[in-house]
Design an enzyme around this catalytic site. Structure first.
Site, PDB file in Angstrom:
ATOM      1  N   ASP A  17      -1.045   6.591  -4.057  1.00 37.12           N
ATOM      2  CA  ASP A  17      -1.035   5.138  -3.883  1.00 37.12           C
ATOM      3  C   ASP A  17      -0.934   4.489  -5.267  1.00 37.12           C
ATOM      4  O   ASP A  17      -1.798   4.710  -6.115  1.00 37.12           O
ATOM      5  CB  ASP A  17      -2.340   4.720  -3.179  1.00 37.12           C
ATOM      6  N   ASP A 111       4.841   1.811  -1.923  1.00 38.71           N
ATOM      7  CA  ASP A 111       4.016   2.375  -2.992  1.00 38.71           C
ATOM      8  C   ASP A 111       3.013   3.419  -2.539  1.00 38.71           C
ATOM      9  O   ASP A 111       2.110   3.764  -3.287  1.00 38.71           O
ATOM     10  CB  ASP A 111       3.286   1.249  -3.736  1.00 38.71           C
ATOM     11  N   GLU A 112       3.163   3.910  -1.338  1.00 35.03           N
ATOM     12  CA  GLU A 112       2.167   4.848  -0.790  1.00 35.03           C
ATOM     13  C   GLU A 112       2.850   5.919   0.016  1.00 35.03           C
ATOM     14  O   GLU A 112       3.773   5.622   0.779  1.00 35.03           O
ATOM     15  CB  GLU A 112       1.309   4.095   0.228  1.00 35.03           C
TER      16      GLU A 112
HETATM   17 MG   LIG Z   1      -1.101   0.558  -3.663  1.00 31.04          MG
END
Ligand SMILES: [Mg+2]
Length: 363
Positions: A17, A111-112
């Protein structure tokens, strides 16, 4: 050992993350924003915050907060317009890094992602080492920080990535998983949204240990299909697999005409934009196709298809155009007017320069 099939060895799942992703990208690209409380999205007067920098979070500013509230909490707050094209490009970079380690990548957002590194391309045994290497690579390539959670299932890996944020990582082992979940407030559980947390609160369920006391019947009664999931995760059991992005089986486009077509030339002309559409999709996504199918629907709704399969993916759009012409020609003169034409590409495979690198590596 707890895993989905009991007898198999436990899985190794990493959840990566990025830290305050949009805000960190903005601070990376604009030195004037570094060290300052910034909000991406919204404005001082309206909208909501899409992402807040850590400096802004100290004031209680967080994503989905109305901008007006955010500005009140943090008068110094700087609003920055989002640049999604840049975030997408960075997202692509980090996925390429993931793909150096495993093709088993399941992105949750830009983003993960979950990675299953049980079997990995580097032959590394220790998942925490993989996680720190990936984070170092992300830092090196993008200049940005990521955090990681390492565990034996998705739920715990996701929970673990929050433990040492920002720029840290944590591992939850089969030994400490159940105790970790028991102590965790249910509102922090991944999969428990604010409404469910409120409902659990009304039922007197505040932390994992409270949830663990409930029977599966009780959980199904109150939470429906999520009941068995809650019953499992509160015991540290989560059987969900890491699912890489589904590979498409075909790419097609079609068009219906306001008036039935009877002659070759206009039919061939109508097909051109469809050819361009499917070709550009494949090109943009790094997909090669070996089978071309032409679909013809007549005014009486009868439908025929004509296909050609090549031994290798079509090299260029000119080849697709030629094959479509070759498939179309014998249909004329048509027995009925043509009301619809379609072009479909199938027998798809990843090209070497594809934009979905996890699939490229799978070849
Ligand atoms: Mg994040």
């Amino acid at each position: 050992m707890i895993n989905d099939e009991g007898s198999k060895r436990p899985r190794k799942i990493v959840h990566i993350d990025m830290d305050a992703f949009y805000a960190s990208v903005e601070q990376r690209d604009n030195p004037n924003l570094r060290g300052k409380p910034i909000a991406v999205g919204g404005s001082a007067a309206r909208g909501v915050v899409a992402a807040a920098s850590y400096e802004a979070r100290k004031f209680g500013v967080h994503s989905a907060m109305p901008s007006v509230t955010a500005k009140r909490k943090c008068p110094e707050l700087i609003f920055v317009p989002p640049r999604f094209d840049v975030y997408k490009a960075v997202s692509q970079q980090i996925r390429e890094i993931f793909a150096e380690y495993t093709p088993m990548i399941e992105p949750l957002s830009l983003d993960e992602a979950y990675l299953d590194v049980t079997e990995n391309l580097k032959g590394m045994e220790i998942a925490t080492e993989i996680a720190s290497e990936i984070r170092a690579r992300i830092r090196q390539v993008t200049g940005l920080n990521a955090s990681a959670g390492i565990s034996y299932n998705k739920f715990l890996a996701k929970m673990a990535s929050d433990l040492n944020k920002p720029n840290g990582q944590a591992v939850i082992t089969p030994k400490n998983g159940p105790a970790f979940v028991e102590a965790l407030p249910v509102k922090k559980f991944h999969g428990v949204g604010p409404a469910t947390a409120e409902k659990m609160h009304r039922l007197g369920i505040e932390i994992g240990a409270d949830l663990k006391q409930q029977t599966i019947e009780f959980l199904v009664e109150h939470f429906g299909k999520s009941g068995p999931y809650f019953y499992g995760i509160v015991r540290g059991i989560d059987q969900r697999q890491v699912k890489p992005n589904r590979v498409r089986k075909s790419v097609g486009a079609e068009d219906t005409f306001s008036q039935d077509l009877h002659t070759y030339e206009p039919a061939r002309e109508w097909l051109q934009p469809l050819i361009e559409k499917v070709w550009s999709y494949c090109e943009a996504n790094g997909i090669g196709a070996k089978t071309v199918t032409l679909k013809v629907k007549y005014g009486d709704f009868n439908q025929i298809t004509r296909s050609k399969t090549l031994p290798a993916p079509l090299p260029a759009i000119a080849d697709l155009e030629e094959i479509i012409g070759f498939l179309l020609l014998p249909i004329f003169p048509p027995r009925k007017g043509i009301r619809l034409l379609g072009v479909t590409l199938s027998s798809l495979e990843r090209q070497a320069n594809g934009t979905e690198p996890q699939l490229r590596l799978a070849l």
